[in-house]
Design an enzyme around this catalytic site. Structure first.
Site, PDB file in Angstrom:
ATOM      1  N   ASN A 160      -1.718 -10.937   8.302  1.00  0.00           N
ATOM      2  CA  ASN A 160      -2.671  -9.866   8.554  1.00  0.00           C
ATOM      3  C   ASN A 160      -4.090 -10.299   8.190  1.00  0.00           C
ATOM      4  OD1 ASN A 160      -3.212  -6.889   9.054  1.00  0.00           O
ATOM      5  ND2 ASN A 160      -4.088  -7.151   7.012  1.00  0.00           N
ATOM      6  N   GLU A 161      -4.978 -10.188   9.147  1.00  0.00           N
ATOM      7  CA  GLU A 161      -6.402 -10.475   8.932  1.00  0.00           C
ATOM      8  C   GLU A 161      -6.636 -11.847   8.325  1.00  0.00           C
ATOM      9  OE1 GLU A 161      -8.098  -6.957   7.060  1.00  0.00           O
ATOM     10  OE2 GLU A 161      -8.145  -5.936   8.991  1.00  0.00           O
ATOM     11  N   GLN A 180       0.805  -1.218   0.000  1.00  0.00           N
ATOM     12  CA  GLN A 180       0.000   0.000   0.000  1.00  0.00           C
ATOM     13  C   GLN A 180       0.841   1.272   0.000  1.00  0.00           C
ATOM     14  OE1 GLN A 180      -2.576  -1.858   3.288  1.00  0.00           O
ATOM     15  NE2 GLN A 180      -4.004  -0.458   2.311  1.00  0.00           N
ATOM     16  N   HIS A 203       0.887  -9.331   4.431  1.00  0.00           N
ATOM     17  CA  HIS A 203      -0.246  -8.399   4.460  1.00  0.00           C
ATOM     18  C   HIS A 203      -0.888  -8.393   3.063  1.00  0.00           C
ATOM     19  CE1 HIS A 203      -2.084  -4.714   6.567  1.00  0.00           C
ATOM     20  NE2 HIS A 203      -2.757  -4.871   5.434  1.00  0.00           N
TER      21      HIS A 203
HETATM   22  C1  BGC Z   1      -6.360  -3.842   6.082  1.00  0.00           C
HETATM   23  C2  BGC Z   1      -5.675  -2.625   5.477  1.00  0.00           C
HETATM   24  C3  BGC Z   1      -6.724  -1.701   4.872  1.00  0.00           C
HETATM   25  C4  BGC Z   1      -7.638  -1.249   5.980  1.00  0.00           C
HETATM   26  C5  BGC Z   1      -8.676  -0.219   5.593  1.00  0.00           C
HETATM   27  C6  BGC Z   1      -7.639  -3.543   6.802  1.00  0.00           C
HETATM   28  O1  BGC Z   1      -8.564  -4.495   6.419  1.00  0.00           O
HETATM   29  O2  BGC Z   1      -5.455  -4.563   6.872  1.00  0.00           O
HETATM   30  O3  BGC Z   1      -4.749  -3.077   4.539  1.00  0.00           O
HETATM   31  O4  BGC Z   1      -6.163  -0.633   4.194  1.00  0.00           O
HETATM   32  O5  BGC Z   1      -8.293  -2.362   6.522  1.00  0.00           O
HETATM   33  O6  BGC Z   1      -9.643  -0.721   4.743  1.00  0.00           O
END
Ligand code: BGC
Length: 407
Positions: A157-158, A19, A113
């Site tokens: 991540n997530e 990003q 990520h």
């Molecule tokens: C993610 C980020 C994303 C943010 C805002 C999260 O789900 O980890 O990469 O930019 O939310 O939408």
């Protein structure tokens, strides 16, 4: 807001490599962004050129009084081909860690990520159980190279976002043409097409959790004292009368199984942006009269308090707010969001929850995946023509809170 947080509390902001870095050309996302029928609003391009400007960026974040910075290591750069590691890329991330430490920021690293190397997708991506060992091998390499400088590691991540995407937002998938073109460009078939974001099946969930567990073991083998965890996307899932059963079922599937899988971890990273309401028929839209953000999420800053409590209840491990923030053009609303959100975090601490840090998403306005550069989550804005950074008032406000609560 003063003195409500413990002295060792981590105050920081977060970014993700793809990003902000720019030209992450060996990644699956880069390929998908450039297809004729791409579903991306625009390609990531130079992003905010954080790859080259990290020193100034880190100095700027430190000057705001934060004591930590969460950023991600890009797998596609570190392992450009299966089994071939780039020492130069690893050295780059080592220099980033060193720059953080030189400025008094503790590096919190994320090893994955959303983006993956192209070759991984050609091999079956996040649906193929063999990838877990590959992710562990990569995690071991990164830890060998940077582990001595890291404060803690978020493996993935997530972990639950692919499942959320498949069950809530993209039921039916991202479109047949896009999948066909992506699969072709990434040397796989539409049936086996499984970049992380699109790996939404129950089988892929098991692969993702296996990848986390194997990576955790690999990191611990290399550096037993380094805290390791995963992060979870958690909206505050609320039930309207009659919606309890559906909400509970969805919450189990979308959050609890992942929190349960984190019970042996050193911490869980909670990432919250809003709430979701459930009725007997399923998920409902935003409530009438509630302000919407650029993402069409309800402005619901208190969600973070609720999700921390839920994470504590289910996982019962130390917690870190690894992401919290708002996409808005109106920085006054961002400031109001942070103020209300941090009040609920302080209340959790008062109630005895073990919350160890708070990372605002995001340090900078950046590439918001499918939506391109339109949504602005940053506390620092970036002119992408000149790459000039400008600190927003919300950053000054967060900075004052961080400084007032630091020893
Ligand atoms: C993610 C980020 C994303 C943010 C805002 C999260 O789900 O980890 O990469 O930019 O939310 O939408």
């Amino acid at each position: 807001m003063n003195h409500q947080f413990p002295p060792e509390f981590l105050w920081g902001t977060a970014t993700a490599a793809h990003q902000v870095e720019g030209n992450n050309a060996n990644s699956d996302f880069w390929v998908m962004e450039h297809l004729p029928d791409t579903v991306f609003a625009e390609p990531s391009g130079d992003a905010i050129d954080h790859y080259h400007r990290y020193r100034e960026d880190i100095a700027l974040l430190a000057s705001l009084g934060f004591n930590s910075y969460r950023f991600s290591v890009e797998w596609a750069r570190v392992e450009p081909e299966d089994g071939r590691f780039s020492t130069a890329a690893l050295d780059h991330y080592r220099r980033m860690c060193e720059a953080c430490l030189a400025h008094g920021l503790k590096p919190v690293l994320t090893y994955h990520h959303f983006t993956s190397p192209r070759w991984l997708i050609a091999q079956g991506g996040w649906q193929d159980m063999d990838m877990a060992a590959k992710f562990a091998r990569y995690s071991q390499k990164v830890t060998q190279h940077l582990g001595d400088l890291a404060e803690m590691v978020c493996t993935i991540n997530e972990v639950n976002i692919p499942r959320m995407s498949a069950m809530l937002w993209m039921a039916g998938g991202p479109g047949e043409t896009f999948i066909r073109q992506s699969a072709h460009a990434l040397h796989t078939t539409p049936q086996q097409f499984a970049p992380f974001m699109f790996a939404g099946t129950a089988e892929a969930r098991d692969v993702i959790l296996a990848a986390h567990h194997q990576a955790r073991a690999a990191i611990k083998a290399e550096r037993p004292s380094l805290p390791v965890g995963l992060t979870i996307a958690m909206s505050d899932m609320q039930a309207l009368p009659g919606g309890e059963e559906v909400r509970d079922r969805m919450r189990h599937e979308l959050q609890d199984v992942f929190l349960e899988a984190a019970r042996e971890d050193d911490f869980v990273g909670v990432q919250t942006y809003t709430r979701e309401r459930y009725g007997a028929e399923g998920i409902l839209g935003p409530e009438e009269g509630v302000e919407l953000t650029q993402m069409d999420y309800e402005f619901w800053p208190q969600a973070i308090g609720a999700t921390l409590r839920r994470a504590h209840e289910v996982a019962d491990v130390p917690l870190i707010v690894t992401e919290n923030g708002i996409g808005t053009e109106d920085d006054e609303r961002r400031l109001a969001y942070y103020e209300a959100a941090l009040q609920t975090v302080a209340a959790c601490l008062q109630d005895g929850l073990d919350v160890r840090g708070y990372f605002a998403w995001s340090a900078f306005d950046n590439f918001e995946w499918l939506l391109g550069y339109r949504p602005t989550f940053g506390i620092i804005t970036v002119d992408r023509c000149t790459q000039q950074r400008t600190v927003k008032p919300s950053a000054r406000w967060l900075s004052a809170v961080a400084m007032a609560n630091r020893p």
